[in-house]
Design a protein around this motif. Structure first.
Motif, PDB file in Angstrom:
ATOM      1  N   ARG A  66       6.948  13.607   0.257  1.00 23.68           N
ATOM      2  CA  ARG A  66       6.582  15.015   0.327  1.00 23.68           C
ATOM      3  C   ARG A  66       7.912  15.768   0.403  1.00 23.68           C
ATOM      4  O   ARG A  66       8.460  15.981   1.481  1.00 23.68           O
ATOM      5  N   VAL A  67       8.426  16.140  -0.775  1.00 27.66           N
ATOM      6  CA  VAL A  67       9.768  16.714  -0.901  1.00 27.66           C
ATOM      7  C   VAL A  67       9.693  18.237  -0.846  1.00 27.66           C
ATOM      8  O   VAL A  67       8.879  18.853  -1.548  1.00 27.66           O
ATOM      9  N   THR A  68      10.567  18.836  -0.036  1.00 26.10           N
ATOM     10  CA  THR A  68      10.687  20.295  -0.007  1.00 26.10           C
ATOM     11  C   THR A  68      12.134  20.678  -0.311  1.00 26.10           C
ATOM     12  O   THR A  68      13.055  19.900  -0.097  1.00 26.10           O
ATOM     13  N   ASP A 109      14.125  26.482  -0.057  1.00 25.50           N
ATOM     14  CA  ASP A 109      13.237  27.643   0.023  1.00 25.50           C
ATOM     15  C   ASP A 109      11.866  27.283   0.578  1.00 25.50           C
ATOM     16  O   ASP A 109      10.973  28.127   0.620  1.00 25.50           O
ATOM     17  N   GLY A 110      11.681  26.026   0.992  1.00 22.03           N
ATOM     18  CA  GLY A 110      10.410  25.598   1.560  1.00 22.03           C
ATOM     19  C   GLY A 110       9.352  25.256   0.518  1.00 22.03           C
ATOM     20  O   GLY A 110       8.194  25.020   0.871  1.00 22.03           O
ATOM     21  N   ARG A 111       9.747  25.213  -0.751  1.00 23.08           N
ATOM     22  CA  ARG A 111       8.768  24.870  -1.787  1.00 23.08           C
ATOM     23  C   ARG A 111       8.511  23.364  -1.782  1.00 23.08           C
ATOM     24  O   ARG A 111       9.365  22.574  -1.395  1.00 23.08           O
ATOM     25  N   ALA A 138      -0.352  15.961  -7.181  1.00 21.20           N
ATOM     26  CA  ALA A 138      -0.150  14.898  -6.199  1.00 21.20           C
ATOM     27  C   ALA A 138       1.325  14.806  -5.841  1.00 21.20           C
ATOM     28  O   ALA A 138       2.185  15.405  -6.488  1.00 21.20           O
ATOM     29  N   LEU A 139       1.616  14.043  -4.812  1.00 22.13           N
ATOM     30  CA  LEU A 139       2.990  13.760  -4.429  1.00 22.13           C
ATOM     31  C   LEU A 139       3.562  12.705  -5.361  1.00 22.13           C
ATOM     32  O   LEU A 139       2.852  11.777  -5.759  1.00 22.13           O
ATOM     33  N   PRO A 140       4.840  12.800  -5.718  1.00 22.56           N
ATOM     34  CA  PRO A 140       5.443  11.744  -6.531  1.00 22.56           C
ATOM     35  C   PRO A 140       5.477  10.440  -5.740  1.00 22.56           C
ATOM     36  O   PRO A 140       5.845  10.426  -4.562  1.00 22.56           O
ATOM     37  N   ALA A 141       5.069   9.345  -6.402  1.00 25.08           N
ATOM     38  CA  ALA A 141       4.996   8.049  -5.730  1.00 25.08           C
ATOM     39  C   ALA A 141       4.844   6.945  -6.757  1.00 25.08           C
ATOM     40  O   ALA A 141       4.459   7.198  -7.899  1.00 25.08           O
ATOM     41  N   GLY A 142       5.105   5.727  -6.320  1.00 26.83           N
ATOM     42  CA  GLY A 142       4.913   4.590  -7.204  1.00 26.83           C
ATOM     43  C   GLY A 142       5.152   3.285  -6.488  1.00 26.83           C
ATOM     44  O   GLY A 142       5.405   3.245  -5.288  1.00 26.83           O
ATOM     45  N   PHE A 197       6.168  24.298  -5.757  1.00 27.01           N
ATOM     46  CA  PHE A 197       5.105  25.224  -5.360  1.00 27.01           C
ATOM     47  C   PHE A 197       5.454  25.875  -4.028  1.00 27.01           C
ATOM     48  O   PHE A 197       5.844  25.187  -3.088  1.00 27.01           O
ATOM     49  N   GLU A 198       5.282  27.205  -3.967  1.00 28.14           N
ATOM     50  CA  GLU A 198       5.474  27.912  -2.701  1.00 28.14           C
ATOM     51  C   GLU A 198       4.295  27.671  -1.766  1.00 28.14           C
ATOM     52  O   GLU A 198       4.455  27.674  -0.550  1.00 28.14           O
TER      53      GLU A 198
END
Length: 186
Positions: A59-61, A64-66, A80-84, A166-167
């Motif tokens: 869960r990367v921010t 700017d908190g995006r 979705a969150l990037p994952a693998g 995404f904000e």
């Protein structure tokens, strides 16, 4: 005689959870069960025997908190969150950093664990055959790069359609993006 698969895999997953808690502190662990067809079940066994312990993402921010999210070909209507998949010899944080970069072009620094899912996989036609894999989502700070999908960075078979900042969490995002204890999307 070797310990049964269920015991070996559960011990390996619990040891990883313990190690992550020693490094990052407490985090929620959600348990989930997935019933697999025999062929897919045996594929999971083969992955474990090859040293693969599950999957990881982040869960990367940014400053700017995006929030960084992706759309992939398996579920193109949902962010979705990037994952693998975890690879033998990698730590789960290394898997998350690699997957974020491959899927989005963003380098990140892991800051903690968002949540973990202890996935019990059960052979549908023989419920006594079961094993465990681990899925870990970390929190992370963006550390460079430019967001975008580059098919040359992706593993064979991976199909990321979009990567964006995404904000606010979009309405069509999977629940875990906001709720660390939500059941996994299966």
């Amino acid at each position: 005689m070797a310990d049964p698969l269920s015991l070996r895999t559960r011990r390996a997953v619990d040891a990883r959870i313990h190690g992550l808690r020693e490094r990052f502190g407490e985090f929620p662990v959600v348990d989930a069960t997935r019933r697999n067809d025999p062929e897919f079940f045996e594929h999971g066994v083969d992955l474990f025997e090859a040293g693969i312990r599950g999957a990881a993402g982040a869960r990367v921010t940014d400053d700017d908190g995006r929030l960084l999210l992706i759309r992939d070909g398996r579920n193109p209507e949902t962010w979705a969150l990037p994952a693998g998949g975890h690879e033998p010899g990698e730590t789960f944080p290394e898997t998350a950093e690699r997957e974020v970069w491959e899927e989005t072009g963003i380098d990140c620094e892991i800051t903690g664990v968002w949540r973990a899912v202890r996935k019990r996989f059960v052979r549908r036609d023989d419920p006594q055959r079961r094993g465990y894999l681990l899925e870990v989502f970390f929190t992370a700070d963006a550390a460079g790069g430019a967001v975008g999908v580059d098919q040359d960075r992706l593993d064979d078979g991976e199909n990321v359609l979009a990567a964006e900042w995404f904000e606010e969490v979009p309405a069509d995002a999977i629940p875990v993006i906001e709720d660390r204890t939500a059941p996994p999307v299966v």
